[in-house]
Design an enzyme around this catalytic site. Structure first.
Site, short mmCIF file in Angstrom:
data_model
loop_
_atom_site.label_atom_id
_atom_site.label_comp_id
_atom_site.label_asym_id
_atom_site.label_seq_id
_atom_site.Cartn_x
_atom_site.Cartn_y
_atom_site.Cartn_z
N LYS A 119 -10.48 -0.77 -5.02
CA LYS A 119 -10.25 0.75 -4.25
C LYS A 119 -10.62 1.90 -5.18
O LYS A 119 -9.76 2.25 -5.98
CB LYS A 119 -8.61 0.76 -3.73
CG LYS A 119 -8.76 1.70 -2.79
CD LYS A 119 -7.08 1.65 -2.44
CE LYS A 119 -6.70 2.60 -1.48
NZ LYS A 119 -7.51 2.92 -0.36
N1 PPE Z 1 -9.60 -0.08 4.42
C1 PPE Z 1 -10.12 1.10 3.33
C2 PPE Z 1 -11.53 1.34 3.49
C3 PPE Z 1 -9.12 1.79 3.15
O1 PPE Z 1 -9.26 2.98 2.65
C4 PPE Z 1 -7.88 1.21 3.19
C5 PPE Z 1 -6.49 2.29 3.07
C6 PPE Z 1 -7.52 0.24 4.09
C7 PPE Z 1 -8.58 -0.60 4.32
C8 PPE Z 1 -6.05 -0.39 4.30
O2 PPE Z 1 -5.48 -0.66 3.20
P1 PPE Z 1 -3.80 -0.78 2.84
O3 PPE Z 1 -3.41 0.77 2.99
O4 PPE Z 1 -3.76 -1.58 1.65
O5 PPE Z 1 -3.39 -1.40 4.13
N2 PPE Z 1 -6.78 3.56 2.72
C9 PPE Z 1 -6.14 4.35 2.22
C10 PPE Z 1 -6.76 5.67 1.67
C11 PPE Z 1 -6.81 6.66 3.10
C12 PPE Z 1 -7.18 8.01 2.79
O6 PPE Z 1 -7.85 8.98 3.52
O7 PPE Z 1 -7.11 8.55 1.47
C13 PPE Z 1 -4.51 4.58 2.72
O8 PPE Z 1 -4.28 4.29 3.81
O9 PPE Z 1 -3.79 4.82 2.00
#
Ligand code: PPE
Length: 308
Positions: A159
């Site tokens: 990330k």
């Molecule tokens: N894919 C991506 C690309 C992504 O950024 C997130 C979280 C997820 C899947 C889901 O991951 P999880 O939160 O572990 O279930 N995105 C983060 C950032 C959003 C933002 O705009 O900044 C979040 O949800 O915190």
């Protein structure tokens, strides 16, 4: 979405006043996207705030750092305590928490190995990422013309801030087209993920989600929670390589993420999904998810890190 300031930000082990949490314009990560971050939520429960799957998020943060060869000066326990301290100092009962490991001021050029590593933890109140209306009645999704990162070109398991240029391009395209969110495909045309969410769809009572690493999607902590919840509800959840028409023919589609939570999709590429939004399986999962994060379901108490 505008940020509401809170009182303190944790910077390299110290709580500093919000307005003093500043960095130099020659901060390495600002130039090259060489930072890693997390998004975590704390929810109000009957006995005070609880951070959802805090340790899992911090572990993923340090894994992301390792992939980028960033050596964090702080370990899991220190960062978990850092989040807890920042939350306590804020006095908030629910918020979004953003830890960041970044390369600071002192070196320029693409070699990151000699740059200083800094860590911050910020938090602020953040409502429904795709709107309350989206959570309740569903969003309009558009398959993006931007492909998701090829895992041979970018380490999609990390990330990392720089990777979000891809998400941001897709999000802008979707918003300008009048949609709420973008869904990216791989360069081979398999469904991958949303700009900040994982994808699920339901067909004939079975729940499908793309295999994360194969399609360059982040291994979501919410998607992991939702998979557990769905199986506990008696549903079958499969990792399936999916194509664009699978979205059109699904009975239900939903997205998951920490910020987004569990969001039903009402339309994909201007085609109505299923008969009602949220569909019955999406709704059942949403109800348990929101109960779990708020400490109202004893089965999932182990996911909560309570802060007194
Ligand atoms: N894919 C991506 C690309 C992504 O950024 C997130 C979280 C997820 C899947 C889901 O991951 P999880 O939160 O572990 O279930 N995105 C983060 C950032 C959003 C933002 O705009 O900044 C979040 O949800 O915190």
């Amino acid at each position: 979405m505008p940020i509401t300031p809170t009182n303190k930000i944790w910077m390299d082990g110290e709580l500093v006043d919000w307005e003093d949490a500043k960095i130099h314009v020659l901060t390495h990560s600002l130039h090259y996207g060489t930072a890693v971050f997390e998004g975590i939520r704390a929810y109000e429960t009957a006995t005070g705030p609880a951070v959802f799957r805090l340790r899992d998020h911090i572990v993923r943060l340090l894994e992301s750092a390792h992939i980028l060869s960033l050596t964090s000066p702080f370990g899991v326990d220190e960062l978990v305590e850092g989040v807890r301290d920042t939350l306590r100092a804020s006095g908030l009962s629910a918020c979004y928490i953003r830890p960041l490991i970044y390369l600071g001021y002192g070196e320029m050029g693409l070699n990151p190995l000699t740059a200083p590593v800094n860590v911050s933890i910020s938090l602020w109140p953040w409502g429904a990422y795709l709107g309350d209306e989206g959570v309740a009645r569903g969003i309009r999704l558009k398959v993006s013309s931007w492909a998701r990162h090829d895992p041979r070109a970018m380490p999609t398991a990390a990330k990392a801030t720089g990777m979000y240029l891809n998400s941001s391009l897709a999000k802008v395209e979707a918003l300008r087209g009048g949609y709420d969110e973008a869904l990216m495909m791989t360069t081979d045309g398999y469904l991958s993920e949303g700009s900040g969410e994982n994808l699920f769809l339901v067909r004939d009572g079975v729940i499908h989600t793309p295999p994360n690493s194969a399609v360059g999607a982040l291994k979501g902590i919410t998607s992991d929670s939702v998979t557990t919840i769905a199986r506990d509800l008696g549903f079958e959840v499969r990792d399936t390589l999916l194509r664009r028409p699978d979205l059109y023919l699904a009975d239900e589609v939903f997205l998951t993420g920490t910020a987004a939570e569990v969001v039903p999709v009402a339309e994909v590429d201007d085609r109505r999904v299923g008969k009602v939004t949220p569909g019955p399986i999406t709704k059942a999962i949403q109800d348990v998810y929101f109960a779990a994060v708020r400490g109202e379901d004893a089965r999932y108490e182990g996911w909560l890190d309570r802060v007194e």
